[in-house]
Design a protein around this motif. Sequence first.
Motif, PDB file in Angstrom:
ATOM      1  N   SER A  90      23.832  29.347 -26.160  1.00 16.48           N
ATOM      2  CA  SER A  90      23.623  28.905 -24.773  1.00 16.48           C
ATOM      3  C   SER A  90      22.936  29.304 -23.442  1.00 16.48           C
ATOM      4  O   SER A  90      21.952  30.683 -24.366  1.00 16.48           O
ATOM      5  N   SER A  91      22.761  28.243 -22.606  1.00 17.15           N
ATOM      6  CA  SER A  91      21.180  27.882 -21.897  1.00 17.15           C
ATOM      7  C   SER A  91      21.629  28.159 -20.683  1.00 17.15           C
ATOM      8  O   SER A  91      21.451  26.627 -20.544  1.00 17.15           O
ATOM      9  N   TYR A  92      22.312  28.923 -20.244  1.00 12.54           N
ATOM     10  CA  TYR A  92      22.318  28.170 -18.245  1.00 12.54           C
ATOM     11  C   TYR A  92      21.377  28.952 -17.041  1.00 12.54           C
ATOM     12  O   TYR A  92      21.168  28.689 -16.699  1.00 12.54           O
ATOM     13  N   ALA A  93      20.827  30.500 -17.543  1.00 10.26           N
ATOM     14  CA  ALA A  93      19.858  30.458 -16.826  1.00 10.26           C
ATOM     15  C   ALA A  93      19.013  30.893 -15.864  1.00 10.26           C
ATOM     16  O   ALA A  93      18.793  30.475 -14.979  1.00 10.26           O
ATOM     17  N   GLY A  94      17.925  30.019 -16.527  1.00 15.37           N
ATOM     18  CA  GLY A  94      16.386  29.112 -16.821  1.00 15.37           C
ATOM     19  C   GLY A  94      15.830  31.040 -16.338  1.00 15.37           C
ATOM     20  O   GLY A  94      16.661  31.262 -16.233  1.00 15.37           O
ATOM     21  N   LYS A  95      14.446  30.507 -16.704  1.00 19.55           N
ATOM     22  CA  LYS A  95      13.928  31.512 -16.661  1.00 19.55           C
ATOM     23  C   LYS A  95      13.487  31.493 -15.267  1.00 19.55           C
ATOM     24  O   LYS A  95      12.378  30.693 -15.331  1.00 19.55           O
ATOM     25  N   PHE A 117      23.479  24.322 -32.598  1.00 24.80           N
ATOM     26  CA  PHE A 117      23.355  23.928 -31.193  1.00 24.80           C
ATOM     27  C   PHE A 117      23.419  24.329 -29.900  1.00 24.80           C
ATOM     28  O   PHE A 117      24.116  25.523 -29.831  1.00 24.80           O
ATOM     29  N   MET A 118      22.804  24.492 -29.006  1.00 20.41           N
ATOM     30  CA  MET A 118      22.197  24.610 -27.908  1.00 20.41           C
ATOM     31  C   MET A 118      22.907  24.081 -26.774  1.00 20.41           C
ATOM     32  O   MET A 118      22.612  22.410 -26.387  1.00 20.41           O
ATOM     33  N   HIS A 119      22.816  24.532 -25.834  1.00 18.59           N
ATOM     34  CA  HIS A 119      23.956  23.675 -24.138  1.00 18.59           C
ATOM     35  C   HIS A 119      23.580  24.434 -22.986  1.00 18.59           C
ATOM     36  O   HIS A 119      23.532  25.529 -22.886  1.00 18.59           O
ATOM     37  N   GLY A 120      23.110  23.780 -22.261  1.00 12.29           N
ATOM     38  CA  GLY A 120      23.124  24.084 -21.119  1.00 12.29           C
ATOM     39  C   GLY A 120      23.541  23.683 -19.502  1.00 12.29           C
ATOM     40  O   GLY A 120      23.868  22.857 -19.734  1.00 12.29           O
ATOM     41  N   ALA A 121      22.935  24.115 -19.137  1.00 10.35           N
ATOM     42  CA  ALA A 121      22.911  22.916 -17.207  1.00 10.35           C
ATOM     43  C   ALA A 121      21.588  24.352 -16.405  1.00 10.35           C
ATOM     44  O   ALA A 121      20.887  25.020 -16.292  1.00 10.35           O
ATOM     45  N   ARG A 128      13.410  28.523 -10.358  1.00  8.25           N
ATOM     46  CA  ARG A 128      13.879  28.417 -11.982  1.00  8.25           C
ATOM     47  C   ARG A 128      13.253  27.371 -13.083  1.00  8.25           C
ATOM     48  O   ARG A 128      13.808  26.545 -12.695  1.00  8.25           O
ATOM     49  N   VAL A 129      12.993  27.506 -14.254  1.00 10.18           N
ATOM     50  CA  VAL A 129      12.229  26.874 -15.094  1.00 10.18           C
ATOM     51  C   VAL A 129      13.612  26.120 -15.695  1.00 10.18           C
ATOM     52  O   VAL A 129      13.849  27.321 -16.717  1.00 10.18           O
ATOM     53  N   TYR A 130      14.289  26.172 -16.579  1.00  4.31           N
ATOM     54  CA  TYR A 130      15.736  24.859 -16.981  1.00  4.31           C
ATOM     55  C   TYR A 130      15.023  24.312 -18.626  1.00  4.31           C
ATOM     56  O   TYR A 130      13.921  24.094 -18.560  1.00  4.31           O
ATOM     57  N   THR A 131      15.315  25.094 -19.408  1.00  2.35           N
ATOM     58  CA  THR A 131      15.649  24.398 -21.032  1.00  2.35           C
ATOM     59  C   THR A 131      15.467  23.182 -21.034  1.00  2.35           C
ATOM     60  O   THR A 131      14.600  21.924 -21.875  1.00  2.35           O
ATOM     61  N   GLN A 136      11.864  18.341 -23.083  1.00  2.00           N
ATOM     62  CA  GLN A 136      11.282  17.012 -23.137  1.00  2.00           C
ATOM     63  C   GLN A 136       9.406  17.444 -23.156  1.00  2.00           C
ATOM     64  O   GLN A 136       8.774  16.462 -23.447  1.00  2.00           O
ATOM     65  N   VAL A 137       8.820  19.039 -22.273  1.00  2.00           N
ATOM     66  CA  VAL A 137       7.701  19.221 -21.948  1.00  2.00           C
ATOM     67  C   VAL A 137       6.896  18.913 -24.107  1.00  2.00           C
ATOM     68  O   VAL A 137       6.351  18.007 -24.674  1.00  2.00           O
ATOM     69  N   LEU A 138       7.673  19.475 -24.373  1.00  2.00           N
ATOM     70  CA  LEU A 138       8.090  19.956 -26.401  1.00  2.00           C
ATOM     71  C   LEU A 138       7.761  18.577 -27.167  1.00  2.00           C
ATOM     72  O   LEU A 138       7.567  19.031 -28.532  1.00  2.00           O
TER      73      LEU A 138
END
Length: 333
Positions: A90-95, A117-121, A128-131, A136-138
């Motif tokens: 899971s990836s919801y926090a952002g950095k 499998f990664m999911h987030g919002a 914050r920088v979100y996944t 998309q940059v990668l």
Amino acid sequence: MTLTEQEHPFAEFIKILGKGKKGARPLTQDEAYRAMKMILADQVLPIQLGAFLMLMRIKEETSEELAGFVLAARESMQFEPQVQVDLDWSSYAGKRRHLPWFLLATFLLAENGVKVFMHGAGGHTQGRVYTEKVLQVLGVAPANSLAEAEQQLQASNFSYLSLAHICQPLYDMINLRPVMGLRSPVHTLVRLLNPFKASHSIQGIFHPSYRQVHQKAALLLGERNMAVLKGEGGETERNPDVECLVQSVRDGELLDELWPALFARRHMKAEELNPEQLLAVWRGEMEDEFAEATVIGTAAVALKLLGKAETQEQAHALAQGYWAARNRQRLSV
């Protein structure tokens, strides 16, 4: 003579939570399940939803409530996966302080046969920088549906899918944060969704008190192998500058494991978060000891959870080997 208006069915759950210091109590798992089922079916009024979410926020959700919410959410998805996923991430926090180096850890795992499998919002918290944006940059395209995520998993062992394509009502609720000014139980339950019924799952949280809530909720949900850690910025990422307590469920048992800091001194946070630095570090065009230690340390925690190594030392050595042998041309934009 006027008849008394009939009470709304959802009022039952607001009363349970809001009867005051002496009268209020937590929801049972079944009550939480029924409440979330009504919410996801759009059977509650906006004012009721706001009251419910904030009452839950004030008291903080229990493991039983969280399990009930997750069961209702899973049921609403009506999705039966056709591919076996190894690790739900899971990836919801952002950095905010550091780049999302954990993404490189997931690529390492995928390169070595682990389906992740990664999911987030993204976008619900300013600054914050979100996944999804970083991917998309990668040059890594997020999936646009669960079916497309399956195709990506089969093709490359990795897929990211926004919560918007998994459960739109939950996505709408998580984006109420700027309106409410506070997080809600939705920020917790989405981390436990595990849409592909992966055999293992890993979650990052920011507030340490939530570790045990996740751990016990996973046990109630019948999860056999999961881990939760206080991740850097709240993401699923081991910060190499500090000790990392990983609380897990393994084969139905609750376990706590302390991973040591990898450096004696803390590193300064970056002046700016430039996602292109992930490309440079992966390709070997830029050296960054904090970044590399984060990637290797995070991968090591996942490898031990997956049973690829028996000890922390073995897991760390395996992750180091993966990093040294990585395909530096994997990320090409």
